[in-house]
Write a protein that holds these residues in place. Structure first.
Motif, PDB file in Angstrom:
ATOM      1  N   ASP A1267       0.820  -1.214   0.000  1.00  0.00           N
ATOM      2  CA  ASP A1267       0.000   0.000   0.000  1.00  0.00           C
ATOM      3  C   ASP A1267       0.855   1.265   0.000  1.00  0.00           C
ATOM      4  OD1 ASP A1267      -2.479  -0.914  -0.303  1.00  0.00           O
ATOM      5  OD2 ASP A1267      -3.072  -0.832   1.805  1.00  0.00           O
ATOM      6  N   ARG A1268       1.881   1.246   0.832  1.00  0.00           N
ATOM      7  CA  ARG A1268       2.740   2.436   0.934  1.00  0.00           C
ATOM      8  C   ARG A1268       3.364   2.767  -0.421  1.00  0.00           C
ATOM      9  NH1 ARG A1268       5.573   4.800   5.238  1.00  0.00           N
ATOM     10  NH2 ARG A1268       7.384   5.993   4.598  1.00  0.00           N
ATOM     11  N   PHE A1269       3.871   1.732  -1.094  1.00  0.00           N
ATOM     12  CA  PHE A1269       4.467   1.921  -2.426  1.00  0.00           C
ATOM     13  C   PHE A1269       3.428   2.452  -3.400  1.00  0.00           C
ATOM     14  CE2 PHE A1269       4.536  -0.387  -6.538  1.00  0.00           C
ATOM     15  CZ  PHE A1269       5.548   0.322  -7.161  1.00  0.00           C
ATOM     16  N   LEU A1270       2.262   1.823  -3.404  1.00  0.00           N
ATOM     17  CA  LEU A1270       1.230   2.201  -4.361  1.00  0.00           C
ATOM     18  C   LEU A1270       0.776   3.639  -4.141  1.00  0.00           C
ATOM     19  CD1 LEU A1270      -0.104   0.644  -6.627  1.00  0.00           C
ATOM     20  CD2 LEU A1270      -1.990   0.113  -5.110  1.00  0.00           C
ATOM     21  N   LYS A1271       0.660   3.992  -2.880  1.00  0.00           N
ATOM     22  CA  LYS A1271       0.246   5.356  -2.560  1.00  0.00           C
ATOM     23  C   LYS A1271       1.279   6.371  -3.060  1.00  0.00           C
ATOM     24  CE  LYS A1271      -0.713   8.187   1.516  1.00  0.00           C
ATOM     25  NZ  LYS A1271       0.577   8.707   1.914  1.00  0.00           N
ATOM     26  N   ILE A1273       3.465   5.933  -5.510  1.00  0.00           N
ATOM     27  CA  ILE A1273       3.455   5.947  -6.972  1.00  0.00           C
ATOM     28  C   ILE A1273       2.264   6.750  -7.477  1.00  0.00           C
ATOM     29  CG2 ILE A1273       3.184   4.500  -9.027  1.00  0.00           C
ATOM     30  CD1 ILE A1273       5.968   4.399  -7.775  1.00  0.00           C
ATOM     31  N   ALA A1274       1.113   6.525  -6.854  1.00  0.00           N
ATOM     32  CA  ALA A1274      -0.089   7.264  -7.266  1.00  0.00           C
ATOM     33  C   ALA A1274       0.113   8.759  -7.081  1.00  0.00           C
ATOM     34  CB  ALA A1274      -1.288   6.787  -6.451  1.00  0.00           C
ATOM     35  N   PHE A1275       0.712   9.125  -5.960  1.00  0.00           N
ATOM     36  CA  PHE A1275       0.961  10.549  -5.703  1.00  0.00           C
ATOM     37  C   PHE A1275       1.847  11.147  -6.797  1.00  0.00           C
ATOM     38  CE2 PHE A1275       3.743  13.851  -4.017  1.00  0.00           C
ATOM     39  CZ  PHE A1275       2.818  14.762  -3.547  1.00  0.00           C
ATOM     40  N   HIS A1276       2.937  10.459  -7.120  1.00  0.00           N
ATOM     41  CA  HIS A1276       3.879  11.022  -8.105  1.00  0.00           C
ATOM     42  C   HIS A1276       3.302  11.030  -9.516  1.00  0.00           C
ATOM     43  CE1 HIS A1276       7.082  11.676  -5.294  1.00  0.00           C
ATOM     44  NE2 HIS A1276       7.050  10.429  -4.881  1.00  0.00           N
ATOM     45  N   LEU A1277       2.467  10.054  -9.824  1.00  0.00           N
ATOM     46  CA  LEU A1277       1.815  10.088 -11.139  1.00  0.00           C
ATOM     47  C   LEU A1277       0.874  11.276 -11.246  1.00  0.00           C
ATOM     48  CD1 LEU A1277       1.072   6.296 -11.717  1.00  0.00           C
ATOM     49  CD2 LEU A1277       2.663   7.724 -13.008  1.00  0.00           C
ATOM     50  N   LEU A1278       0.118  11.534 -10.170  1.00  0.00           N
ATOM     51  CA  LEU A1278      -0.755  12.718 -10.184  1.00  0.00           C
ATOM     52  C   LEU A1278       0.082  13.997 -10.246  1.00  0.00           C
ATOM     53  CD1 LEU A1278      -3.497  11.715  -7.603  1.00  0.00           C
ATOM     54  CD2 LEU A1278      -3.776  11.991 -10.064  1.00  0.00           C
ATOM     55  N   ARG A1279       1.222  13.981  -9.557  1.00  0.00           N
ATOM     56  CA  ARG A1279       2.112  15.161  -9.603  1.00  0.00           C
ATOM     57  C   ARG A1279       2.615  15.399 -11.030  1.00  0.00           C
ATOM     58  NH1 ARG A1279       7.545  15.930  -9.320  1.00  0.00           N
ATOM     59  NH2 ARG A1279       7.927  13.701  -9.066  1.00  0.00           N
ATOM     60  N   LEU A1280       2.946  14.317 -11.715  1.00  0.00           N
ATOM     61  CA  LEU A1280       3.402  14.463 -13.104  1.00  0.00           C
ATOM     62  C   LEU A1280       2.258  14.887 -14.015  1.00  0.00           C
ATOM     63  CD1 LEU A1280       5.721  11.328 -13.445  1.00  0.00           C
ATOM     64  CD2 LEU A1280       6.428  13.692 -13.175  1.00  0.00           C
ATOM     65  N   ALA A1281       1.041  14.526 -13.664  1.00  0.00           N
ATOM     66  CA  ALA A1281      -0.114  14.905 -14.480  1.00  0.00           C
ATOM     67  C   ALA A1281      -0.363  16.406 -14.449  1.00  0.00           C
ATOM     68  CB  ALA A1281      -1.352  14.158 -13.990  1.00  0.00           C
ATOM     69  N   ILE A1319      -6.899   9.849  -1.829  1.00  0.00           N
ATOM     70  CA  ILE A1319      -5.972  10.249  -0.757  1.00  0.00           C
ATOM     71  C   ILE A1319      -4.811  11.052  -1.327  1.00  0.00           C
ATOM     72  CG2 ILE A1319      -4.276   9.350   0.883  1.00  0.00           C
ATOM     73  CD1 ILE A1319      -6.193   6.947   1.300  1.00  0.00           C
ATOM     74  N   THR A1320      -4.187  10.515  -2.398  1.00  0.00           N
ATOM     75  CA  THR A1320      -2.998  11.194  -2.964  1.00  0.00           C
ATOM     76  C   THR A1320      -3.377  12.531  -3.584  1.00  0.00           C
ATOM     77  OG1 THR A1320      -3.297   9.851  -4.955  1.00  0.00           O
ATOM     78  CG2 THR A1320      -1.694   9.087  -3.364  1.00  0.00           C
ATOM     79  N   LEU A1321      -4.581  12.582  -4.166  1.00  0.00           N
ATOM     80  CA  LEU A1321      -5.032  13.863  -4.712  1.00  0.00           C
ATOM     81  C   LEU A1321      -5.166  14.889  -3.600  1.00  0.00           C
ATOM     82  CD1 LEU A1321      -6.024  15.349  -7.263  1.00  0.00           C
ATOM     83  CD2 LEU A1321      -8.332  14.684  -6.636  1.00  0.00           C
ATOM     84  N   SER A1322      -5.695  14.457  -2.466  1.00  0.00           N
ATOM     85  CA  SER A1322      -5.826  15.361  -1.322  1.00  0.00           C
ATOM     86  C   SER A1322      -4.458  15.867  -0.890  1.00  0.00           C
ATOM     87  CB  SER A1322      -6.500  14.612  -0.172  1.00  0.00           C
ATOM     88  OG  SER A1322      -6.416  15.349   1.021  1.00  0.00           O
ATOM     89  N   GLU A1323      -3.477  14.963  -0.846  1.00  0.00           N
ATOM     90  CA  GLU A1323      -2.128  15.385  -0.443  1.00  0.00           C
ATOM     91  C   GLU A1323      -1.503  16.296  -1.498  1.00  0.00           C
ATOM     92  OE1 GLU A1323      -0.053  11.767   0.224  1.00  0.00           O
ATOM     93  OE2 GLU A1323      -1.065  11.322   2.108  1.00  0.00           O
ATOM     94  N   GLU A1511      -8.454   0.924   3.346  1.00  0.00           N
ATOM     95  CA  GLU A1511      -7.530   0.592   4.442  1.00  0.00           C
ATOM     96  C   GLU A1511      -6.107   0.874   3.984  1.00  0.00           C
ATOM     97  OE1 GLU A1511      -6.875   0.104   7.948  1.00  0.00           O
ATOM     98  OE2 GLU A1511      -8.767  -0.896   7.593  1.00  0.00           O
ATOM     99  N   VAL A1512      -5.731   2.134   3.991  1.00  0.00           N
ATOM    100  CA  VAL A1512      -4.397   2.550   3.544  1.00  0.00           C
ATOM    101  C   VAL A1512      -3.650   3.076   4.754  1.00  0.00           C
ATOM    102  CG1 VAL A1512      -3.129   4.031   1.955  1.00  0.00           C
ATOM    103  CG2 VAL A1512      -5.373   3.179   1.328  1.00  0.00           C
TER     104      VAL A1512
END
Length: 1883
Positions: A1267-1271, A1273-1281, A1319-1323, A1511-1512
């Motif tokens: 989960d930690r890894f996926l979160k 990765i998701a954050f950085h992909l949104l950041r790149l978007a 979650i990552t979008l919120s961050e 459950e993250v």
């Protein structure tokens, strides 16, 4: 030239061939070079090919270079890459073109071995070992592309494309930016190798030069000529009078300050056009040599013409004013006379300064406004390689012209001679002033490069005498002059005449060529009468026969002529004191006798015209013996004999001689002996003599005289010793090789003494004297095979001395000298071996076969080994005492092994290396360890280091294994400098291999990688050693590790990963360190890095750090470059040219000086910070630095990506040792990669790999454990978007789609991924700037937010999907592929669309919240709404949903909106309760949730399924407990109580009670029931109140105007506290929205509730329409025409939940604002809201609006019916019998008074008047009329009944009021009877 061995002879007794025969044989075979190759043999003698790509062996090349066979030289160059020695023969350059000394075959040299040795020494070609200093050919300069590192708000890529497009329009140079592979092999890698970017300016020569004790070749070839070479060519001579007779002249270099000639004369002639022939000498050039430029160096030009005829045309015609031109008669006379007269006289002279001077020039004709070779262009600051035109100025101020480097000088101030002169008197201030000649001499002066030298080398000897020969020079000036015009190489042509440099004889440098001549300068002859005198000079062998012809020894003054018997001076006409300036050159015999002498004959010639040429008359003779006078440098005076008699030199003959002028010495002359055969030193001559005797065995066998002569060499003058250094060393070596033991030792000691003296006299104080280096490198040829090799004898004598020392015997101070000169002896030994190897080997094998390395004989090898051991012991012992000699000796031993590797069997050398390492084993003292590193550094720099065998046949490479072991040991050493040195050695070696043109094939690179791969294993085994290194050293080690891994095959990599999981983790930890240490940071990011002077690693000011990430060598490169200036024009191939300037010439106004000052200031202020130093760099340099850093970072990231992909594939087959449960190696690398700034090229390469990894390992990577890894990765992909660069943004979209696909593939739905992305979008929202300020100060959506929205939309856009995949390098069907074992693709576009919309909702809510900004405090409604939207948007994540609901709750409490705050608390409790119910983890059931939803409809079912998915880490159901639900239910209960909505409180407490029951918390249950009791009592109280209870007021608000934004043309219903009136809300909203208005907009409130037509409103005005509305009950009849009385419908307990509201609006249809009752219509409007009150917000949007219209009569009937109903309601309302009648009486009195009192009768009467009288009554329909009359009658009946009830209730005090009511009723009845007569009967 040394004889060669005959290759045709197969017998051991081979014959010697002379060179001519040998070359003839080669030519017959049509060979250009003889090349031999041999492989390395193993110990068993079997030939093995050690190299892995081809047999690349030692090669012996003998090549004779010549000007006629240049191709042969080129072939030799090409073949010199091969292993081992590549000897070349290089012809010596003649010392002067006209000084060709023939072979002494005509003289018998058998009786003079020393002369034979001298001839061999000077005539033999140089023999150069081409590989001694390493032969390295790199692949050329590396071209770097711009790496684009984008930020969220940059699009550098597009800017570059646009700039390139503009550039292409300007000029079509599309190929400029194409990166060149420069000979490199193109391989399947993701990016370029990181090593070239880490070492972008790798210079093998420079790196080698920094090794302690490094030997450097001083020049390509020793050359006696100095650094500057000038050619002078006579173009023309012209006179105003005309040129009709021949002119002759000489040009020489002249030092005007010291009044001495610096060269011999260059002779030329200028003929009239009618006398010119094909061999005109004006075509020749004179070549002159200079040590260095000086303002005192001039060209001395002297012109001669035919001696003037007595009474004829004098030379004054060339200087007269009138007439200017010669008459025809004068021309004729001159032409006739010049053909008759063979003798010449002085005509004119000129001195031309070659170099400008800052001081005034000497007077007397030598002054000039400018000079042909100005300091500014030829001096110390001349840019190397520049060939700019030089400004020409003639000597009389006229501009000349030039081409290339040549300068045309027009000499117009020739000084006409009045009388004969000598050169000494030219600058005599007392001499007569000479008239200028009216003519011009045109010269072409050109600077040339000295032939056959790579750099024009100003030798040390010339520098030592510079104080005697010209201005003092600085060392920097000389070094600059070495580089002048290095790109221009001018070959000396056949027409060029090289003049002999007169200073050769006084320079402190060895003679390199054979020259043996005498210059004779007759000066004056003083006679008592005037004569026309000239002198004839000749060389005679003896004086026995005066009729015998002289020797042909005089050089002719005619070009190209052979030696003459005699030479003449010019005529000194009509003078008693005849002066001469002639230079006569005599070729001397090789062996003198006392009888060799010069004979001078003095002639007088008549200068009158006769029928035939005038015949000279002999006046007298003078003789000069050579043996007594040749060495003299002072003037010599001789008497003149009248006649010659036999034996005139002997004392017996002199008695018979008669002398002129009474025997006075009237003839004065000067001699200059120039000979490399005849030493000036008597001790050297004695040594030569004794050498001859010993060699010829004419002296006693013990050679005591020779011993004495050898020992006396130590007392020889240093200049003489240096001049004859080469032959003396050759002879001593001959004695060492062939003499007895006594002579050997004496010769060895003498040699040591000589070498030490030469070394100590070294002006530059280098460790290796240039003359000794040149002797070993070029001159020493081991006697050309004429005698036994030197190395056995030299090794023996030195070894015996060393062993004596080792045994403790006293050997004297000579042993220290031996050690200090050890390098010389060791190199001699190796060259001797190599030469012998060549001579012995090459004739035994046919061409094409390999020659094996020489196997040293056991005895010799043992001797070498013992000698090596002794010297090694000295190194070890002296190192401990810290002596500098030990370190130099250590380097010498290393080079000895280095050279031996090319010569003898490598395994014999390995024994020596092993012996060394045994002596210096383990971690030693710092100084010993430093020596060991230097030793390894030198050995491993061998050209064939890569191809070396192992020590055992089964091993691979002995040297590489030793090197790796020792370097790793060093990294654990306490000395930090040694760690750095070890790391540097490794990097340099890897660079050398990587750029080596021989090793560019993939298999070569693989072999090298495998050689070094054990190092990686050692690092992994001992990681603490690595982590103890500093950051700089870590980078050095990691760049090497990456380079090894890059070229390694997959099998070796997999093998490395198979050992254990921990080791594999460490492997990837190294890769993570690479990403961290080489991360590219923008300059803004690195502003503070390293700027603190208290940082842990502080650089000294001497070593500034411009870059933390690049190689330390870059800092030195930039330090050098920053002191230089960028050329404004032109650039070299690698981009830039820098012009060197002496520091004292720097102009303070030059930009780079200011940069230097800035750098110094910043260095002193902030401790030499990287940023300060960068700022001080020239922009071009700074740009290069950034380019290198960008390329390095990009290359390293791509390399790690490549390795990760290989690991992923290996892990898929389960071949390796790793944690398959988490794949933490892959996840850690991806996390690290995404978290760092990466190049555009990297992002383009990443996503195909990313996709591949998720295809192989998606189930593991998407599991809960990751989960930690996926979160992340998701954050950085949104950041790149969010990125502005489209290429990156689109790839981020693909990355998100890959995650979605993996979610589909492994979970068939996206719920968990949606929670993760939410979650990552919120961050991300807290990191990204989603708003930006507009010009008017308001906020708007930022570019980042727009790009993120676009990306989220594209993620679900099926139409764009294929193009995106294609652009990203993925198959177009990547997303919808059907996985194995599945019937259909799990991909669902509708699911993706839902996911996208969910994220867009969160984005919009976040954006809207951010846009409020400062309005949050003023517009509380909008603030609450934004919190509400955030809560809705983040509903998939319970934690975030709850967080925003609680924010909303707090906001409502601040506004005292208790009901809304309570609803928020209920919603929070609902989230918790649903989560608990869904996982069966509580006391509640679905029924309880349904009950809660009745209170708060937002408690929806969709959240239930998401709670478990979310459950993250840090988020999710783990925080959702029963206690937290109870807490929020109690909060809601409290807030509802404050809002007095008690009916909600009861429902909530009923949900809390089951919890306490399950826990048996009786105390809490008791409290709950007490609270319930209070609640129900409060409800009763509300219902029994006479004043109807209202919990709130409601207002409809309409917004019209563009400044309202999203609110424009929308209507809302506001819920306000019950005490808020219409005026209050008007004031409040006006205040809120007036703040939003600007100067162009005003706010207006519409005063009525009529329907608004937006099109009719004024532009620029914003309108608010505020109307009070009533809530509509569920069972209410909205069509009733009665007026609504709210209290009538509040009779029972019900939930006060409203979602419909109404309001009535009166209007007329006749257009009037108001009218009578007959015109007044009523419109009833009912609005539906989006949701019901009380809600989570204060206002709800109106979603639906309906309206009804009532006619005037219906209005009237409704009004009457409303009053009737109110009265009836009061009469019929039940009251308890025991109740107080007072409330009822009061209520009844209020209603009656409003109905029948006299003053209000107008209400009912006005209806009658309006509808029942006159015309209105006729307009009513009968049905309406009947309804109106019935309503009136019923109203009056109910009033009558109420009066009766009133009478029963009143007391005495209300009698009067009752009377008034009765009177009023009667009066009303009477009035109504006029309209309704029946009313009287009814009542």
């Amino acid at each position: 030239m040394a004889p060669f061995l005959d290759p045709a002879c197969s017998s051991p007794e081979f014959s010697l061939l002379d060179p001519a025969r040998f070359l003839a044989r080669i030519n017959a075979c049509d060979l250009h070079a003889i090349v031999f190759r041999f492989p390395i043999t193993d110990t068993a003698g079997q030939s093995t090919n050690q190299r892995f790509t081809s047999n690349l062996p030692f090669c012996q090349l003998w090549c004779r270079e010549s000007q006629d066979n240049q191709q042969l030289s080129d072939v030799a160059s090409n073949l010199s890459e091969s292993m081992g020695h590549c000897f070349r023969r290089k012809p010596r350059q003649p010392v002067a073109g006209n000084l060709n000394i023939g072979s002494p075959l005509d003289e018998n040299l058998e009786h003079s071995p020393h002369l034979s040795e001298l001839f061999q020494c000077y005539k033999t070609d140089w023999i150069k070992d081409e590989n001694k200093y390493g032969h390295y050919e790199n692949v050329g300069s590396i071209s770097f592309q711009n790496q684009i590192f984008e930020g969220p708000d940059t699009d550098i890529e597009t800017e570059i494309h646009l700039a390139n497009a503009r550039q292409d329009k300007i000029e079509d140079n599309s190929d400029d930016d194409v990166p060149s592979t420069s000979g490199r092999q193109i391989t399947e890698h993701y990016g370029e190798s990181p090593l070239p970017a880490y070492e972008p300016v790798f210079d093998w020569e420079n790196e080698r030069s920094m090794i302690f004790g490094q030997r450097l070749p001083e020049s390509n070839m020793p050359h006696s000529s100095s650094g500057l070479k000038i050619s002078v060519k006579v173009l023309s001579l012209s006179f105003q009078a005309g040129l009709v007779e021949p002119f002759y002249g000489t040009i020489s270099l002249y030092n005007k300050d010291k009044r001495e000639k610096l060269s011999e004369d260059f002779i030329f002639r200028v003929l009239p056009s009618d006398m010119q022939d094909a061999s005109c000498s004006s075509e020749s050039r004179g070549i002159f040599y200079l040590d260095a430029p000086s303002s005192s160096i001039c060209l001395l030009i002297q012109l001669e013409k035919c001696a003037t005829e007595e009474g004829g045309v004098t030379s004054s015609v060339y200087s007269r004013k009138e007439p200017v031109h010669l008459t025809e008669r004068e021309k004729q006379k001159l032409q006739v006379w010049s053909r008759m007269m063979p003798y010449r006289e002085s005509f004119s002279w000129a001195i031309i300064p070659l170099f400008e001077s800052n001081i005034g020039v000497a007077s007397g004709g030598s002054a000039s406004p400018s000079s042909p070779l100005a300091h500014s262009l030829s001096g110390a600051n001349l840019q190397e390689g520049v060939s700019e035109p030089i400004t020409k100025v003639t000597l009389d101020g006229q501009m000349g012209h030039s081409s290339g480097n040549s300068v045309v000088v027009e000499v117009s101030n020739l000084n006409k001679v009045k009388e004969c002169y000598s050169e000494d008197s030219l600058q005599d201030p007392k001499r007569k002033v000479h008239k200028p000649v009216k003519g011009m001499l045109r010269l072409e002066v050109e600077k040339l490069q000295a032939s056959n030298t790579e750099y024009d080398n100003a030798s040390d000897g010339s520098l030592t005498n510079e104080h005697d020969h010209g201005d003092q020079l600085t060392a920097s000036a000389v070094s600059e002059w070495r580089n002048i015009h290095s790109d221009r190489h001018v070959d000396v042509t056949t027409n060029d005449v090289q003049t002999f440099d007169s200073r050769t004889m006084i320079r402190n440098e060895p003679f390199l060529q054979l020259f043996h001549c005498l210059y004779v300068y007759p000066l004056t002859v003083s006679l008592s009468r005037k004569r026309n005198l000239f002198i004839r000079t000749e060389l005679r062998k003896d004086d026995a026969d005066i009729r015998k012809q002289p020797l042909e020894a005089m050089y002719s003054r005619e070009p190209g002529a052979s030696l003459q018997k005699w030479a003449h001076t010019q005529v000194a006409p009509g003078s008693r004191m005849a002066c001469y300036h002639d230079e006569l050159k005599v070729s001397l015999p090789y062996m003198w006798t006392p009888h060799h002498h010069l004979l001078f004959t003095f002639f007088h010639v008549d200068l009158q015209t006769k029928l035939e040429a005038p015949k000279p008359v002999i006046i007298g003779y003078a003789a000069l013996p050579l043996s007594t006078h040749a060495q003299l440098r002072s003037d010599i005076s001789l008497p003149i004999m009248k006649e010659l008699v036999p034996h005139y030199l002997q004392d017996s003959g002199k008695e018979r001689l008669d002398y002129l002028e009474d025997g006075k010495n009237v003839f004065r002359l000067r001699l200059r002996l120039c000979s490399s055969l005849y030493p000036a030193s008597e001790r050297i001559r004695d040594f030569f003599l004794e050498y001859d005797r010993h060699t010829l065995r004419t002296s006693a066998p013990w050679g005591s005289e020779l011993l004495e002569a050898i020992n006396s060499l130590k007392n020889v003058d240093s200049t003489a010793l240096l001049q004859f250094l080469h032959p003396i060393l050759n002879m001593l070596l001959h004695l060492i090789g062939n003499g007895g033991e006594t002579l050997q030792v004496a010769a060895f000691r003498a040699m040591v003494n000589i070498l030490t003296r030469v070394q100590q006299d070294s002006v530059d104080e280098t460790e290796r004297n240039i003359f000794l280096v040149n002797y070993v490198d070029y001159a020493f040829d081991d006697f050309g095979g004429r005698q036994t090799p030197v190395y056995p004898g030299l090794s023996t004598v030195w070894g015996s001395l060393a062993r004596s020392k080792a045994k403790g015997y006293r050997v004297g101070p000579v042993y220290d000298d031996v050690l200090s000169m050890a390098w010389f002896f060791l190199e001699l030994i190796v060259k001797s071996m190599a030469l012998e190897q060549t001579r012995l080997m090459y004739h035994n094998l046919p061409l094409g076969e390999d020659i094996p390395p020489m196997q040293l004989k056991e005895g010799v090898y043992r001797c070498i080994l013992q000698l090596y051991d002794c010297v090694l012991t000295e190194v070890h012992e002296r190192c401990k005492r810290g002596l500098g000699l030990a370190k130099r000796l250590n380097s010498s031993l290393a080079f000895f092994c280095y050279d031996l590797l090319s010569t003898i069997e490598p395994r014999q050398v390995f024994e020596l290396v092993s012996l060394y390492l045994d002596k210096f084993s383990g971690v030693c003292q710092s100084v010993l360890h430093d020596c060991k590193l230097t030793f390894l550094q030198i050995i491993c720099d061998h050209d064939l280091f890569v191809e070396m065998p192992g020590r055992d046949p089964s091993d691979r490479n002995y040297l590489s294994s030793v090197l790796i072991q020792e370097l790793f040991l060093t990294w654990d050493h306490d000395d930090l400098s040694l760690r750095a040195k070890a790391a540097r050695i490794l990097v340099v070696l890897l660079c050398k291999h990587d750029f080596d043109s021989r090793y560019q094939k993939p298999e070569d690179k693989l072999y090298i990688a495998q050689l070094y791969f054990p190092l990686v294993g050692q690092i992994l085994d001992e990681m603490p050693v690595f982590y103890n290194l500093s950051a700089v050293e870590k980078r050095e080690v990691l760049i090497v590790v990456l380079q090894i891994l890059r070229n390694l095959d997959d099998a070796s990599l997999v093998k490395a990963w198979q050992q254990n999981i921990a080791r594999t983790r460490l492997f990837f930890k190294l890769l993570e360190d690479c990403l961290i240490l080489f991360e590219h940071k923008k300059s803004a990011d690195s502003m503070l890095i390293g700027s603190s002077s208290r940082s842990p690693i502080v650089d000294t000011p001497m070593s500034p750090k411009y870059s933390d990430r690049l190689s330390p060598a870059i800092n030195q490169y930039l330090s050098e470059a920053s002191r230089q200036e960028v050329r404004p024009q032109g650039a070299s191939e690698n981009g830039y040219l820098w012009q060197r300037v002496n520091s004292h010439l720097n102009s303070p106004t030059q930009p780079f000086s200011l940069r230097e000052a800035l750098a110094q200031a910043q260095s002193s202020r902030i401790g030499a910070s990287s940023q300060g130093l960068r700022e001080s760099l020239h922009p071009v340099l700074r740009q290069k630095l950034e380019l290198w850093e960008e390329n390095l970072s990009a290359a390293i990231s791509l390399q790690i990506l490549e390795i990760t992909e290989k690991f992923s594939k290996a892990a898929a087959s389960h071949d390796i040792a790793t944690d398959y449960g988490k794949l933490d190696c892959i996840t850690s690398i991806f996390t690290s990669i995404f978290a760092r700034s990466q190049s555009l090229e990297f992002w383009k390469s990443l996503f195909p790999v990313f996709n591949g990894v998720f295809q192989l390992h998606g189930s593991t990577l998407m599991a809960r454990e990751n989960d930690r890894f996926l979160k992340q990765i998701a954050f950085h992909l949104l950041r790149l978007a969010v990125f502005r660069n489209e290429n990156i943004r689109k790839r981020a979209v693909i990355g998100l789609q890959i995650l979605v696909k993996s979610s589909f593939s492994h979970y068939t739905k996206t719920a968990r991924l949606r929670a993760m992305l939410t979650i990552t979008l919120s961050e991300l929202m807290s990191d990204v700037q989603v708003t930006q300020m507009k010009s008017d100060g308001t906020l708007e959506e930022s570019g980042e937010a727009r790009r993120l929205r676009k990306s989220l939309e594209e993620m679900a856009d099926e139409s764009k999907s294929q193009n995106l995949l294609k652009e990203s390098g993925l198959p177009e069907t990547s997303l919808v592929d059907i996985p194995e074992g599945s019937p259909e693709s799990p991909w669902s576009w509708s699911e993706v669309k839902f996911l996208s919309n969910s994220l867009l909702l969160a984005l919009d809510a976040s954006l809207e919240h951010a846009l409020l900004g400062s309005l949050m405090n003023t517009d509380r409604y909008a603030a609450a709404e934004s919190f509400y939207k955030l809560a809705r948007a983040f509903a998939p994540v319970p934690d975030l949903h709850i967080m925003w609901l609680l924010h909303l709750c707090d906001a409502h409490q601040e506004m005292q909106s208790w009901a809304e705050a309570a609803q928020c608390a209920v919603a929070v409790a609902g989230v918790v309760m649903q989560a608990l119910v869904s996982r069966n983890d509580g006391v509640w059931s679905n029924n309880h949730v349904t009950a809660l939803r009745k209170i708060c409809p937002m408690v929806s079912t969709e959240i239930t399924s998401e709670t478990s998915a979310a459950e993250v880490e840090g988020y999710g159901a783990s925080k959702l407990t029963v206690d937290s639900a109870v807490k929020y239910l109690q909060l809601a209960n409290k807030l509802f109580s404050q809002a007095e909505l008690f009916h909600f409180c009861g429902s909530i407490l009923e949900l809390v009670i089951p919890v306490y029951k399950s826990r048996r918390s009786y105390g809490q249950l008791s409290k709950c029931h007490s609270m319930l009791t209070n609640i129900y009592e409060s409800i009763l109280e509300q219902e029994s109140s006479p004043i109807p209870f209202t919990d709130a007021t409601y207002y409809r608000v309409g917004f019209y105007g563009e400044k309202f934004g999203k609110l424009d043309k929308k209507e809302y219903v506001y819920r306000e506290p019950r005490d808020v009136r219409l005026g209050d809300i008007m004031e409040k909203l006006s205040h809120v929205y007036e703040l939003r208005m600007d100067g162009n907009h005003t706010l207006h409130i519409i005063p009525d509730s009529r329907q608004v037509k937006a099109d009719d409103l004024q532009p620029g005005v914003c309108y608010l329409q505020i109307t009070a509305v009533d809530p509509v009950m569920e069972d209410e009849d909205l069509g009733s025409r009665r007026e609504r009385i709210f209290s009538l419908s509040t009779g029972s307990v019900r939930a006060r939940v409203f979602d419909r509201f109404l309001f009535d609006t009166p209007f007329t249809k006749n257009g009037k604002t108001q009218g009578g009752l007959e015109d007044q219509w009523k419109r009833r409007t009912v609005v539906q809201t989006d949701g019901s009150f009380p809600a989570l917000v204060n206002r709800l949007l109106v979603t639906k609006s309906e309206s009804l219209e009532f006619s005037p009569v219906e209005n009237a009937i409704g009004m009457i019916e409303t009053r009737t109903a109110a009265l009836r309601n009061e009469l019929e309302e039940p009251h308890s019998s025991d109740g107080d009648p007072l409330p009822r009486l009061q209520s009844l009195q209020r209603i009656l008074q409003g109905s029948v009192a006299v003053q209000v009768n107008s209400g009912v009467l006005s209806v009658c008047t309006a509808f029942l009288s006159g015309e209105p009554a006729t307009r009513l329909r009968s049905q309406e009329l009947q309804q109106l009359i019935a309503a009136l009658l019923e109203f009056m009946a109910v009033c009558k009944r109420a009066i009766r009830v009133h009478f029963r209730l009143i007391g005495d005090e209300d009698q009067d009021f009752h009377t008034q009511l009765v009177n009023g009723f009667q009066s009303l009845t009477a009035e109504l009877s006029h309209y309704i007569p029946a009313i009287l009967s009814e009542l």
